[in-house]
Motif scaffolding. Structure first.
Motif, short mmCIF file in Angstrom:
data_model
loop_
_atom_site.label_atom_id
_atom_site.label_comp_id
_atom_site.label_asym_id
_atom_site.label_seq_id
_atom_site.Cartn_x
_atom_site.Cartn_y
_atom_site.Cartn_z
N TYR A 208 -2.61 -2.91 -1.65
CA TYR A 208 -2.51 -1.86 -0.82
C TYR A 208 -1.77 -0.71 -1.71
O TYR A 208 -0.59 -0.66 -2.07
CB TYR A 208 -1.59 -2.20 0.39
N LEU A 209 -2.60 0.14 -2.10
CA LEU A 209 -2.03 1.33 -3.14
C LEU A 209 -2.30 2.73 -2.56
O LEU A 209 -2.50 3.63 -3.16
CB LEU A 209 -2.97 1.28 -4.42
N ALA B 167 -14.22 2.84 -9.78
CA ALA B 167 -14.58 4.37 -9.57
C ALA B 167 -13.24 5.34 -10.07
O ALA B 167 -13.63 6.29 -10.66
CB ALA B 167 -15.11 4.44 -8.16
N LEU B 168 -12.23 4.61 -9.62
CA LEU B 168 -10.97 5.50 -10.10
C LEU B 168 -10.82 5.50 -11.49
O LEU B 168 -10.49 6.61 -12.13
CB LEU B 168 -9.95 4.96 -9.41
N PRO C 7 -7.19 -2.48 2.21
CA PRO C 7 -6.72 -2.67 0.86
C PRO C 7 -7.68 -1.90 -0.45
O PRO C 7 -8.74 -1.43 0.54
CB PRO C 7 -6.99 -4.08 0.78
N VAL C 8 -7.41 -1.83 -1.53
CA VAL C 8 -8.43 -1.14 -2.34
C VAL C 8 -9.27 -2.22 -2.86
O VAL C 8 -9.04 -3.23 -3.36
CB VAL C 8 -7.54 -0.50 -3.46
N SER C 9 -10.54 -1.83 -2.68
CA SER C 9 -11.58 -2.85 -3.40
C SER C 9 -11.67 -2.66 -4.87
O SER C 9 -11.40 -1.84 -5.36
CB SER C 9 -12.86 -2.63 -2.56
N ALA C 10 -12.34 -3.92 -5.36
CA ALA C 10 -12.50 -3.64 -6.83
C ALA C 10 -13.46 -2.21 -7.20
O ALA C 10 -13.13 -1.80 -8.28
CB ALA C 10 -13.24 -4.81 -7.13
N ILE D 164 -7.43 3.89 3.71
CA ILE D 164 -6.70 3.39 2.21
C ILE D 164 -5.59 4.06 2.16
O ILE D 164 -4.34 3.38 1.58
CB ILE D 164 -7.89 3.61 0.89
N GLU D 165 -5.49 5.34 2.02
CA GLU D 165 -4.31 6.20 1.66
C GLU D 165 -3.09 5.75 2.84
O GLU D 165 -1.82 5.84 2.54
CB GLU D 165 -4.43 7.58 1.69
N ASN D 166 -3.38 5.35 3.95
CA ASN D 166 -2.51 4.89 5.04
C ASN D 166 -2.06 3.52 4.94
O ASN D 166 -1.57 2.97 6.12
CB ASN D 166 -2.77 5.28 6.42
N ASN D 167 -2.43 2.76 4.14
CA ASN D 167 -2.44 1.24 3.93
C ASN D 167 -2.97 0.57 5.14
O ASN D 167 -2.42 -0.58 5.27
CB ASN D 167 -1.15 1.08 3.48
N GLN D 168 -3.96 1.09 5.64
CA GLN D 168 -4.75 0.26 6.87
C GLN D 168 -5.80 -0.56 6.32
O GLN D 168 -6.36 -1.67 6.71
CB GLN D 168 -5.44 1.23 7.66
#
Length: 469
Positions: free
Chosen positions: A7-8, A54-55, A46-49, A40-44
Motif C-alpha cells: 500500500y504505497l 509501469a512506474l 494495493p499496488v500490483s506488480a 491506490i492513492e487512498n490505500n483502498q
C-alpha cells in the motif's frame, strides 16, 4: 507463499504531484483507469506488480527504493514516544504504527512533537524546587534538538547541497589528499580572501570581511583547517540555497534557523572535502577502512565516519551506515542512522554498546557483533578520538565515535575480517535505551522499562532489585 501487499498511496501521490500531473493524465501514462489510481492513492487497493513495472519504465523509479519502507527513523521515534507511561491506556501494535507512518507521516511527526513538548514541560516542573519564578533555561537544548530532528528526518542527506559541493570540487580540481591548497586557492581567487594565523589559541575560525581575511588556528590538525576553509566557501557561495532550506524547515524555536544554517554549511563543507561519487567509490574499494579513507582524502576519522552515514543519494546509495559520537558521560552528541538501528532520543546509550569501551582503549578500533531486541544483528566499530591544539595547556576534548552496519553488509567492511558472523554466541545483546528496552535480565540495566509492571520480592534478590513483566 504469496508476496505481501504493498500500500504505497502516499508515495505514488507525491510522485504524481512532483511531476505535476492530474490523476487522469498520470493514470493514462501507467495504463490504468483514473478510478483505480484514486483507490491506490487512498490505500483502498494495493499496488500490483504491473503498476510497479509501469512506474519503473515510465518514471525511472528504482523499485527497490520505492517499494521499501523508508520510515525506520519515524517508526523508532513514534514507538519510543508511545512507550511513555502517558499512554498507559493505549498499546499500539506494529501494524497500526506502520499504517500511520506510511499513510500519515505528518500526523506521526505532530504526535512526536507533542510528546517532546510534554517531556520538556514535565522536566521543567520537576526542577521547580526553591527556584520557582526564576527563568527556565531549557530553550537552547530544545533548539538543538529541533535542528537535530530536521537532519534526522531528511535522512541526513541534502541533495541540492551535496550535488553543488560535488560540482565545485570538480571545478576547482579538488584531488584526493590535496584539499587544503585547492580550497585556500579557490577562496582567494574566487573571493579575494586570504588565510591568516589566529593569535587566540582558543579560536578555531574567524572571518573578517572588511580585511578579507580568514583567521584559522595554525595548531589545529590539517583536516580541521581544511574543513573550516570549506565552511567559509559554503557561507559565501551557498547562502541562498541554505536560507531557502532552513526557512522551509518550519522551525518553531527562536534561533533554530540560524543553527540549522550552520549545520547546512557544515554539510556542504563535508561534501566538498569528500565528493559523493569519488568518496563512495573509495569507500567500496577500501572496504570502509576509516584510516585509509582518512589518509586518502586528508580528512579526519570523524569526518570520514560521518560522511559514510550520509551516502543516501537516490539511485546511488552506499551501505546503510549508522554513526554516533558520544562523550565520556554517555551523552550522544551526534547521531544518525541510515540503518534500522535508531538511537534513543532521550536518555543515554546502552552500556553494553562497544562505544563506551573505546575510552579504555585509546588509539584502537574496537569491534563488536551486536543484536538488538528486535533480532537485527549489527557490526559496530568504535574508537576514541582526541581533539587538541594549542600546546600543553590547551584543553583536550575526548570523545568516542561508533560506525557500523547491519551484519548482512558486514562483508563490505574490513572490520568484519576474522569475525564469526554465523555464530549466535558471538553477538552481544544490546538495546537502544534502558527506558524502552524490554530485556528482562540485563546485568547493566539502569532503570526499568517505562511501561513495565514491577515486582519486588523482599525474600529474594537477583542481579536486578526487581523483576518486571
Amino acid at each position: 507463499m504469496s508476496l505481501p501487499k504493498l500500500y504505497l498511496g502516499r508515495k505514488i501521490r507525491d510522485l504524481r504531484q512532483s511531476v505535476d500531473m492530474t490523476q487522469q493524465k498520470f493514470a493514462e501514462r501507467l495504463g490504468i483507469s483514473a478510478s483505480y489510481l484514486n483507490q491506490i492513492e487512498n490505500n483502498q487497493r494495493p499496488v500490483s506488480a504491473s503498476v510497479l513495472l509501469a512506474l519503473a519504465d515510465r518514471f525511472q523509479i528504482d523499485l527497490a527504493e520505492f517499494s521499501q519502507g523508508d520510515g525506520d527513523r519515524l517508526m523508532s521515534a513514534l514507538s519510543e514516544a508511545l512507550a511513555d507511561p502517558l499512554f498507559d491506556g493505549y498499546s499500539a501494535n506494529l501494524q497500526e504504527m506502520k499504517l500511520i507512518v506510511q499513510n500519515a507521516p505528518d500526523l506521526a511527526r505532530a504526535l512526536i512533537t507533542c510528546h517532546q513538548a510534554y517531556r520538556r514541560s514535565s522536566e521543567q516542573l520537576a526542577s521547580l524546587d526553591d527556584t520557582v519564578g526564576h527563568r527556565m533555561s531549557a530553550a537552547e537544548p530544545t533548539v538543538y534538538e529541533e535542528v537535530r530532528d530536521f537532519f534526522h528526518f531528511v535522512d541526513n542527506y541534502i541533495h541540492e547541497l551535496d550535488t553543488a559541493a560535488e560540482a565545485l570540487a570538480a571545478k576547482i580540481g579538488l584531488t584526493e589528499g590535496e584539499s587544503a591548497a585547492a580550497l585556500a586557492r579557490h577562496l582567494e581567487t574566487a573571493h579575494g580572501i586570504r588565510l591568516a594565523r589566529a593569535s587566540d589559541p582558543m579560536l578555531i575560525r574567524r572571518y573578517d570581511p572588511s580585511a578579507e581575511l580568514l583567521y584559522l588556528n595554525a595548531y589545529l590538525p590539517a583536516a580541521t583547517r581544511s574543513f573550516q576553509t570549506a565552511f567559509q566557501i559554503a557561507e559565501l557561495e551557498t547562502a541562498a540555497i541554505v536560507d531557502r532550506i532552513a526557512a522551509g524547515a518550519g522551525f518553531r524555536s527562536p534561533g533554530a534557523t540560524e543553527i540549522c544554517r550552520v549545520g547546512l554549511f557544515n554539510y556542504f563543507a563535508g561534501a566538498l572535502m569528500l565528493p559523493y561519487q569519488t568518496f563512495l567509490g573509495a569507500a567500496k574499494e577500501l572496504r570502509h577502512d576509516l584510516e585509509l579513507l582518512s589518509a586518502r582524502f586528508g580528512a579526519s576519522i570523524e569526518q570520514v565516519a560521518h560522511r559514510l552515514s550520509t551516502l543516501q543519494r537516490p539511485g546511488a546509495k552506499g551501505i546503510p551506515v549508522f554513526f554516533a559520537r558520544i562523550d565520556r558521560a554517555g551523552n550522544i552528541t551526534k547521531r544518525h542512522s541510515a540503518a534500522k538501528l535508531q538511537f534513543a532520543r532521550f536518555g543515554g546509550a546502552c552500556p553494553l554498546w562497544n562505544v563506551h569501551q573505546a575510552f579504555e582503549s585509546t588509539g584502537q578500533f574496537i569491534r563488536q557483533l551486536a543484536e538488538t531486541p528486535d533480532g537485527v544483528r549489527y557490526l559496530s566499530v568504535a574508537t576514541e578520538l582526541t581533539k587538541a591544539g594549542g600546546g600543553f595547556n590547551a584543553p583536550h576534548r575526548r570523545y568516542a565515535i561508533a560506525v557500523g552496519c547491519e551484519v548482512t553488509y558486514a562483508g563490505d567492511f574490513v572490520y568484519a575480517d576474522g569475525l564469526d558472523l554465523t555464530s549466535r554466541s558471538a553477538y552481544d545483546p544490546i538495546g537502544i535505551s534502558c527506558r524502552i528496552c524490554e530485556r528482562p535480565a540485563c546485568p547493566q540495566r539502569s532503570v526499568p522499562p517505562l511501561k513495565a509492571g514491577l515486582t519486588v520480592d523482599v525474600n529474594s534478590r537477583t542481579i536486578l532489585p526487581y523483576s518486571f513483566s
